[in-house]
Structures are given as structure tokens and as C-alpha cells.
Design an enzyme around this catalytic site. Structure first.
Site, PDB file in Angstrom:
ATOM      1  N   SER A  12       0.867  -1.176   0.000  1.00 44.48           N
ATOM      2  CA  SER A  12       0.000   0.000   0.000  1.00 44.48           C
ATOM      3  C   SER A  12       0.905   1.227   0.000  1.00 44.48           C
ATOM      4  O   SER A  12       1.623   1.465   0.974  1.00 44.48           O
ATOM      5  CB  SER A  12      -0.895  -0.002   1.240  1.00 44.48           C
ATOM      6  OG  SER A  12      -1.683   1.157   1.300  1.00 44.48           O
ATOM      7  N   SER A  14       1.318   4.227   0.899  1.00 44.73           N
ATOM      8  CA  SER A  14       0.939   5.352   1.741  1.00 44.73           C
ATOM      9  C   SER A  14       2.151   5.931   2.468  1.00 44.73           C
ATOM     10  O   SER A  14       2.011   6.789   3.336  1.00 44.73           O
ATOM     11  CB  SER A  14      -0.118   4.915   2.759  1.00 44.73           C
ATOM     12  OG  SER A  14       0.356   3.848   3.559  1.00 44.73           O
ATOM     13  N   SER A 252       6.282   0.079  12.232  1.00 46.73           N
ATOM     14  CA  SER A 252       5.284   0.565  11.285  1.00 46.73           C
ATOM     15  C   SER A 252       5.861   1.705  10.474  1.00 46.73           C
ATOM     16  O   SER A 252       6.996   2.153  10.700  1.00 46.73           O
ATOM     17  CB  SER A 252       4.032   1.045  12.029  1.00 46.73           C
ATOM     18  OG  SER A 252       4.279   2.285  12.680  1.00 46.73           O
ATOM     19  N   LYS A 253       5.059   2.207   9.531  1.00 45.68           N
ATOM     20  CA  LYS A 253       5.498   3.312   8.691  1.00 45.68           C
ATOM     21  C   LYS A 253       5.690   4.600   9.493  1.00 45.68           C
ATOM     22  O   LYS A 253       6.312   5.540   9.014  1.00 45.68           O
ATOM     23  CB  LYS A 253       4.496   3.546   7.563  1.00 45.68           C
ATOM     24  CG  LYS A 253       4.490   2.422   6.534  1.00 45.68           C
ATOM     25  CD  LYS A 253       3.462   2.653   5.444  1.00 45.68           C
ATOM     26  CE  LYS A 253       3.464   1.502   4.442  1.00 45.68           C
ATOM     27  NZ  LYS A 253       2.443   1.664   3.400  1.00 45.68           N
ATOM     28  N   ARG A 254       5.153   4.635  10.703  1.00 46.36           N
ATOM     29  CA  ARG A 254       5.338   5.816  11.544  1.00 46.36           C
ATOM     30  C   ARG A 254       6.759   5.912  12.074  1.00 46.36           C
ATOM     31  O   ARG A 254       7.189   6.956  12.541  1.00 46.36           O
ATOM     32  CB  ARG A 254       4.340   5.793  12.709  1.00 46.36           C
ATOM     33  CG  ARG A 254       2.902   5.992  12.279  1.00 46.36           C
ATOM     34  CD  ARG A 254       1.994   6.119  13.487  1.00 46.36           C
ATOM     35  NE  ARG A 254       1.968   4.878  14.263  1.00 46.36           N
ATOM     36  CZ  ARG A 254       1.121   3.887  14.033  1.00 46.36           C
ATOM     37  NH1 ARG A 254       0.254   3.985  13.035  1.00 46.36           N
ATOM     38  NH2 ARG A 254       1.121   2.803  14.779  1.00 46.36           N
TER      39      ARG A 254
END
Length: 316
Positions: A12, A14, A252-254
Site C-alpha cells: 500500500s 501510503s 510501522s510506517k510511523r
């Protein structure tokens, strides 16, 4: 597994990929390629506001940099495209209509706040179990509520257990009514739900093997229910453990310091592949490796079954 194995990357776009994405992607590639199989790249950009074409192009560049090449999909195209979910609305609408004709689709007017209310049942992992609030609305009630709010669309589920044998984690089953409730097919803003899109796309693209993180394990019974309703053949599923930081938090992407571009500032693609292979039990140490060099070592029996703590100094 059969010789004709077809796996897939399904990122994804994002944000930049992180270690967890790369870990499952490496195992997906190794599992398919060790069987002489193929890989498909599908860009899961259902939410156009969060998923940009720039990030999608970076995803392709990231996979190439790591040596994780695919046989069809992405910008390269292929016989089963389009390979961007944002371009597959007609396919999802056709599947929705087939489910609607079975009398299994109904409008839902619940807001997110209502669904997260204390009175609604929740799973152990915090997910809300839909209590069926809008399941039996009358035609007049639907008309009145539609005038004030566009509805989401949900699928009725039976009071029935659906299970499967996961290739890495073993047997898993859920009672759809008790453990998840009627689930979304399309959101109130018109965006297609993940459960419907991934089933339609994996079937259309001939995917025979899905390798993904264990955080998606509980979604599999819902997807198997959809495969059955739509008369489609499901793939084999392999769910892999999640990577955890030394303090126990899920990556995570954070975590900007663990995105691929940040990692490559202090490492090389080969070093990253070697470190991920070490975490997967496929590399005796963390020495640099290429994906191709790991093919003779690959065996699902070596892959851990529980979440993995990334040791200090490996990537941090």
C-alpha cells in the site's frame, strides 16, 4: 506446493516501506521462487488520498534495489491488469452485484464513533465486532437514514466457523458471526473495503500463495467466506511473525528511522537482506546476502512462528 506457484507483492503506497514490509516481502519472494514460481506486483492504492503515485513508483524502485524482482504487475503491466487497485472499480462492482443478488448485502449507517462505543463488543485485539445494528432496517428506515447520510455496505455472515491450515502458523478458525460480525464491502465514502478487493484481485491475477504478516491472520476466514460465495478458488496462506522493536512496539510506517530510505543511509541492500534472513532463520548470521543466494536455504520449517524482537545493532 505445486510447480505453478504464483505469489505476490501487495504494498500500500501510503509511505516508504519499513522493515516489517520488507520481511514479509522477502519471504513471499523466496517461497514462490524456491518453487520455480512467479511473482506479481499489485499496488493496493484504494485510498487515493493516502496512496500516491509517487510512493507507488518508490515502492517499485525499492524492490528493485533489494533484488526482489517480479514477473508481472506494477508499471510493467501484464495479462491480468490493471495492477493498481484504484483502476479496478468495475471488477469490485461486479463482485458486489453478485453478492447483492444473493441477498447478503445491506446498507449500514453507523458512524465510527458509534462502532467504537463502549456498548459494542470488541475482540481481544481491540477490533470492534459489528453488532448488527443496521442488519434488519425496514425500507422506510433505510430511505429516511439515506437522506441524512450515505451508507456503507456490509455483508451478512453466518453463525458458522470457518478455518484453514496456515502454511506457517498451523490451524486457525473463527466463527464469523461471533468473532467479527457482518463486515464492510464498501465504505460510506465509496471506497472499496480491503476484504472484497483482495479476494477479487488475487483470484483474477491467478495468485496461488499469499504470504503476509500475522496481523492479517484474522481476516482470512472472512476472505475464505467471500471466495466461497463468489465461486473462486482461494490461495494457500502463509502468515509470518511481526517484527518488534527492542522495547516491544510493533514496527510501522510511523517509525521514520526504520523506513527503507533511512535504513539505506546506514546500510546496503545486501546487508539488509542478510539481516532480515537472519531474523527469518535462513541466515546463520547477519552477513550480507542477495535474495538469490538464499533460495537453497529457504524452508518454511525454519521460519519463526512467534513475533520477532529485532536486536539492537542489527538495523537500529
Amino acid at each position: 506446493m505445486a510447480k505453478g506457484t504464483t505469489g505476490r507483492f501487495a504494498p500500500s503506497p501510503s509511505g516508504r516501506m519499513h522493515l516489517g514490509n520488507l520481511f514479509s516481502s522477502l519471504l513471499a519472494w523466496l517461497s514462490a521462487k524456491s518453487q520455480g514460481g512467479r511473482m506479481v506486483l499489485r499496488i493496493e492504492d484504494l485510498d487515493a488520498q493516502r496512496c500516491t503515485r509517487t510512493y507507488a513508483e518508490r515502492v517499485e524502485a525499492d524492490y528493485r534495489a533489494l533484488g526482489l524482482f517480479w514477473d508481472e504487475g506494477g508499471r510493467s503491466g501484464g495479462p491480468d491488469g490493471p495492477y493498481y487497485q484504484s483502476r479496478r472499480n468495475e471488477q469490485y462492482a461486479a463482485a458486489l452485484e453478485r453478492l447483492r443478488q444473493k441477498g447478503l448485502v445491506y446498507p449500514c449507517f453507523c458512524t465510527r464513533a458509534q462502532l467504537h462505543a463502549a456498548s459494542a463488543p470488541h475482540r481481544d485485539d481491540g477490533q470492534t465486532i459489528y453488532p448488527g445494528t443496521c442488519r434488519d432496517l425496514t425500507a422506510d428506515e433505510i430511505a429516511a437514514r439515506s437522506a441524512a447520510r450515505a451508507p456503507a455496505l456490509r455483508l451478512r455472515v453466518p453463525d458458522r466457523e470457518i478455518g484453514f491450515l496456515d502454511g506457517n502458523l498451523g490451524w486457525y478458525a473463527e466463527n464469523l458471526e461471533r468473532d467479527c460480525g457482518d463486515f464492510l464491502l464498501r465504505r460510506s465514502d465509496g471506497l472499496w473495503a480491503y476484504q472484497l478487493a483482495v479476494v477479487v484481485d488475487d483470484a483474477a491475477m491467478g495468485i496461488t500463495q499469499v504470504v503476509r504478516g500475522s496481523d492479517l491472520l484474522s481476516s482470512t476466514p472472512r476472505q475464505l467466506y467471500l471466495y466461497n460465495l463468489l465461486g473462486l478458488t482461494p490461495p494457500e496462506f502463509y502468515h509470518v511473525p511481526l517484527l518488534l522493536a527492542p522495547d516491544g512496539r510493533r514496527l510501522s510506517k510511523r517509525d521514520g528511522d526504520l523506513s527503507l530510505d533511512a535504513l539505506l543511509e546506514r546500510s546496503t541492500p545486501q546487508a539488509m537482506i542478510g539481516g532480515l534472513a537472519y531474523l527469518a532463520g535462513l541466515n546463520p548470521g547477519a552477513e550480507p546476502r542477495s535474495p538469490e543466494s538464499l533460495l537453497p536455504e529457504f524452508d518454511w520449517e525454519k521460519v519463526p512462528k512467534t513475533d520477532i524482537y529485532v536486536p539492537d545493532g542489527l538495523f537500529f
